[in-house]
Write a protein that holds these residues in place. Structure first.
Motif, PDB file in Angstrom:
ATOM      1  N   SER A 106      -9.383  14.990   4.094  1.00 34.69           N
ATOM      2  CA  SER A 106      -7.978  15.311   4.042  1.00 34.69           C
ATOM      3  C   SER A 106      -7.151  15.218   2.174  1.00 34.69           C
ATOM      4  CB  SER A 106      -6.930  14.470   4.200  1.00 34.69           C
ATOM      5  OG  SER A 106      -7.264  13.087   3.807  1.00 34.69           O
ATOM      6  N   GLY A 107      -8.076  14.587   0.982  1.00 33.90           N
ATOM      7  CA  GLY A 107      -8.218  14.944   0.220  1.00 33.90           C
ATOM      8  C   GLY A 107      -6.970  13.238  -0.304  1.00 33.90           C
ATOM      9  N   MET A 108      -6.364  12.783   0.995  1.00 37.78           N
ATOM     10  CA  MET A 108      -4.864  11.947   0.628  1.00 37.78           C
ATOM     11  C   MET A 108      -5.853  10.307   0.041  1.00 37.78           C
ATOM     12  SD  MET A 108      -2.579  13.187   1.802  1.00 37.78           S
ATOM     13  CE  MET A 108      -2.776  14.715   2.454  1.00 37.78           C
ATOM     14  N   GLU A 144       0.638  -0.998  -0.211  1.00 35.58           N
ATOM     15  CA  GLU A 144       0.104   0.042  -0.084  1.00 35.58           C
ATOM     16  C   GLU A 144       0.724   1.551   0.436  1.00 35.58           C
ATOM     17  OE1 GLU A 144      -3.800   0.702   2.160  1.00 35.58           O
ATOM     18  OE2 GLU A 144      -1.973   0.852   3.446  1.00 35.58           O
ATOM     19  N   ALA A 145       0.103   2.458  -0.648  1.00 32.98           N
ATOM     20  CA  ALA A 145       1.459   3.990  -1.004  1.00 32.98           C
ATOM     21  C   ALA A 145       0.016   4.413  -0.310  1.00 32.98           C
ATOM     22  CB  ALA A 145       1.926   3.979  -2.106  1.00 32.98           C
ATOM     23  N   LEU A 146       0.803   5.674   0.419  1.00 35.37           N
ATOM     24  CA  LEU A 146      -0.278   7.044   0.779  1.00 35.37           C
ATOM     25  C   LEU A 146       0.462   7.557  -0.650  1.00 35.37           C
ATOM     26  CD1 LEU A 146      -2.731   7.756   2.246  1.00 35.37           C
ATOM     27  CD2 LEU A 146      -0.337   8.948   3.664  1.00 35.37           C
ATOM     28  N   LEU A 147      -0.997   8.778  -1.229  1.00 31.29           N
ATOM     29  CA  LEU A 147      -0.498   9.525  -2.099  1.00 31.29           C
ATOM     30  C   LEU A 147      -1.522  10.918  -1.679  1.00 31.29           C
ATOM     31  CD1 LEU A 147      -0.735   7.098  -4.905  1.00 31.29           C
ATOM     32  CD2 LEU A 147       1.112   7.602  -3.896  1.00 31.29           C
ATOM     33  N   ALA A 148      -0.778  12.401  -1.818  1.00 35.02           N
ATOM     34  CA  ALA A 148      -1.729  13.230  -1.952  1.00 35.02           C
ATOM     35  C   ALA A 148      -1.697  13.986  -3.461  1.00 35.02           C
ATOM     36  CB  ALA A 148      -0.188  13.788  -0.602  1.00 35.02           C
ATOM     37  N   PRO A 149      -2.501  14.499  -3.207  1.00 38.33           N
ATOM     38  CA  PRO A 149      -2.940  15.080  -4.643  1.00 38.33           C
ATOM     39  C   PRO A 149      -1.569  16.470  -4.989  1.00 38.33           C
ATOM     40  CG  PRO A 149      -4.843  15.535  -3.426  1.00 38.33           C
ATOM     41  CD  PRO A 149      -3.839  14.922  -2.322  1.00 38.33           C
ATOM     42  N   ALA A 150      -1.143  15.921  -6.178  1.00 44.98           N
ATOM     43  CA  ALA A 150       0.070  17.134  -6.522  1.00 44.98           C
ATOM     44  C   ALA A 150      -1.173  19.339  -6.794  1.00 44.98           C
ATOM     45  CB  ALA A 150       0.451  16.537  -7.519  1.00 44.98           C
ATOM     46  N   GLU A 151       0.123  19.660  -6.344  1.00 42.48           N
ATOM     47  CA  GLU A 151      -0.426  20.986  -6.812  1.00 42.48           C
ATOM     48  C   GLU A 151       0.028  21.037  -7.758  1.00 42.48           C
ATOM     49  OE1 GLU A 151       1.607  23.043  -2.951  1.00 42.48           O
ATOM     50  OE2 GLU A 151       0.165  22.439  -1.252  1.00 42.48           O
ATOM     51  N   VAL A 176       0.582  13.831 -11.350  1.00 43.04           N
ATOM     52  CA  VAL A 176      -0.955  14.338 -10.187  1.00 43.04           C
ATOM     53  C   VAL A 176      -0.807  13.520  -9.041  1.00 43.04           C
ATOM     54  CG1 VAL A 176      -3.440  13.044 -10.796  1.00 43.04           C
ATOM     55  CG2 VAL A 176      -2.191  13.333 -11.568  1.00 43.04           C
ATOM     56  N   PHE A 177       0.124  13.497  -8.369  1.00 45.61           N
ATOM     57  CA  PHE A 177       0.216  11.822  -6.871  1.00 45.61           C
ATOM     58  C   PHE A 177       1.754  11.691  -6.795  1.00 45.61           C
ATOM     59  CE2 PHE A 177      -3.796   9.799  -8.693  1.00 45.61           C
ATOM     60  CZ  PHE A 177      -4.314  10.026  -8.116  1.00 45.61           C
ATOM     61  N   LYS A 178       1.623  12.752  -5.442  1.00 51.51           N
ATOM     62  CA  LYS A 178       3.060  12.870  -4.684  1.00 51.51           C
ATOM     63  C   LYS A 178       3.102  12.127  -4.023  1.00 51.51           C
ATOM     64  CE  LYS A 178       4.348  17.543  -5.303  1.00 51.51           C
ATOM     65  NZ  LYS A 178       4.807  18.889  -4.447  1.00 51.51           N
ATOM     66  N   THR A 179       3.754  11.008  -3.952  1.00 51.79           N
ATOM     67  CA  THR A 179       4.389   9.841  -2.911  1.00 51.79           C
ATOM     68  C   THR A 179       4.560  10.188  -1.580  1.00 51.79           C
ATOM     69  OG1 THR A 179       5.107   8.377  -4.974  1.00 51.79           O
ATOM     70  CG2 THR A 179       4.719   8.119  -2.988  1.00 51.79           C
ATOM     71  N   LEU A 180       3.815  10.517  -0.135  1.00 47.23           N
ATOM     72  CA  LEU A 180       4.192  10.678   0.515  1.00 47.23           C
ATOM     73  C   LEU A 180       4.613   9.349   1.297  1.00 47.23           C
ATOM     74  CD1 LEU A 180       0.445  12.856   2.244  1.00 47.23           C
ATOM     75  CD2 LEU A 180       2.972  13.470   0.775  1.00 47.23           C
ATOM     76  N   ASP A 181       3.938   8.235   1.479  1.00 46.84           N
ATOM     77  CA  ASP A 181       5.001   6.883   2.760  1.00 46.84           C
ATOM     78  C   ASP A 181       5.055   5.864   0.924  1.00 46.84           C
ATOM     79  OD1 ASP A 181       5.338   5.014   3.848  1.00 46.84           O
ATOM     80  OD2 ASP A 181       3.685   4.934   5.314  1.00 46.84           O
ATOM     81  N   PRO A 182       5.812   6.173   0.664  1.00 44.39           N
ATOM     82  CA  PRO A 182       5.866   4.660  -0.116  1.00 44.39           C
ATOM     83  C   PRO A 182       5.466   3.186  -0.052  1.00 44.39           C
ATOM     84  CG  PRO A 182       7.716   5.483   0.032  1.00 44.39           C
ATOM     85  CD  PRO A 182       6.765   6.138   0.706  1.00 44.39           C
TER      86      PRO A 182
END
Length: 327
Positions: A198-200, A70-77, A280-286
């Motif tokens: 959170s949008g995560m 599992e990976a946690l992603l954040a919407p890229a600004e 589009v997605f930034k990896t917060l927790d790979p």
């Protein structure tokens, strides 16, 4: 002529009071009879429960371990490009829409949600499987060998030596699974969820091999960023081409200035897309290689099997007893 019938309240009350003890006695007799039937058939119930318990244990042991990466992603600004496009949208939105350009700020589809839908689409999944050549690992894996860290394939489905599909299927299916079959199977192991507050975004893949699960998550994140970037770059290039044609066809200075500004913003979109890999997605927790299995829950399978066996055994004993009583 009407006849009035009067009812003695004392007589009615006494009748009701007399019925309750009788109903209670009948219910007590029925419960006693039920427990007696269960007690008489206790060995049959025990035997059926034991068979179900043993069967559930065997079934649980035969199920392969499934690991989840599992990976946690954040919407890229959107960085500076979003501010410029939002300002232009309020000033020149009408002209931009005539040009077929989306400047943002119009309440359109969320890019993150759009990327999630693209990620689960048949086209993206088909291209993903074809690019990384993972169809055998998706649909023909029989077992993962931990010591050797390799996969064995079902010999009735896939020949790993000749790398050919040999499964027997009826038309219109073919020995090699189609894109539709692969897409349906891929969605069973893929999970993408977005937190509304959170949008995560959480992206996970399940597989018998923990290394394969982790690798596929990494590939999915990289490929969806690349695909969405290519889509926006292509759209921006087409917009620039259209705007340049409009500039050549007009002599009005104000309109030409607006068109040049639109070209500039589209060029910024291309520039930001080219310099940013996580579009589009930034990896917060790979994703990491999982060490513990995600399923099956063998203890739960055994418990449910045992309970089901006990219920089936009691039902069989009661049905058999009542059928004999009626006959």
């Amino acid at each position: 002529m009407t006849t009035q019938i009067t009812q003695n309240p004392h007589t009615s009350k006494s009748n009701v009071d007399a019925q309750f003890p009788q109903m209670a006695r009948e219910e007590e007799i029925d419960l006693r009879e039920l427990f007696a039937v269960i007690r008489q058939g206790k060995w049959l119930i025990f035997a059926i429960t034991a068979v179900f318990a043993i069967g559930s244990v065997i079934f649980a042991i035969m199920q392969p371990n499934i690991y989840k990466a599992e990976a946690l992603l954040a919407p890229a600004e959107a960085d500076g490009s979003s501010g410029g496009l939002a300002a232009l949208a309020s000033q020149f939105g009408g002209l931009a829409s005539m040009a077929g350009i989306n400047l943002g700020g119009g309440g359109g589809t969320d890019k993150t949600q759009l990327a999630i839908e693209v990620l689960k689409s048949r086209q993206f999944v088909g291209e993903f499987i074809e690019k990384h050549q993972i169809l055998p690992e998706l649909m023909a894996v029989k077992k993962w060998h931990m010591a050797e860290n390799n996969l064995s394939f079902d010999p009735e489905l896939y020949n790993s030596d000749t790398k050919t599909w040999i499964r027997e299927v009826k038309p219109p299916f073919k020995p090699e699974p189609s894109v539709l079959e692969a897409h349906k199977e891929f969605l069973k192991i893929l999970a993408v969820s977005k937190d509304k507050e959170s949008g995560m975004v959480k992206l996970s893949v399940e597989h018998q091999s923990p290394l394969v699960a982790k690798q596929w998550v990494d590939w999915l994140v990289a490929d969806i960023n690349r695909v969405m970037k290519e889509r926006d770059v292509l759209e921006a290039m087409r917009s620039i081409e259209f705007l340049n044609k409009q500039i050549e066809q007009t002599n009005v200075a104000d309109i030409r200035a607006i068109l040049y500004k639109l070209v500039e913003e589209q060029a910024k979109t291309i520039m930001f897309a080219e310099v940013r890999d996580e579009y589009v997605f930034k990896t917060l927790d790979p994703a990491l290689v999982p060490e513990e299995k995600a399923k099956p829950k063998r203890a739960l399978i055994c418990a449910l099997g045992t309970v089901l066996g006990g219920m089936f055994g009691m039902m069989l004993v009661m049905v058999r007893s009542f059928s004999r009583k009626e006959s």
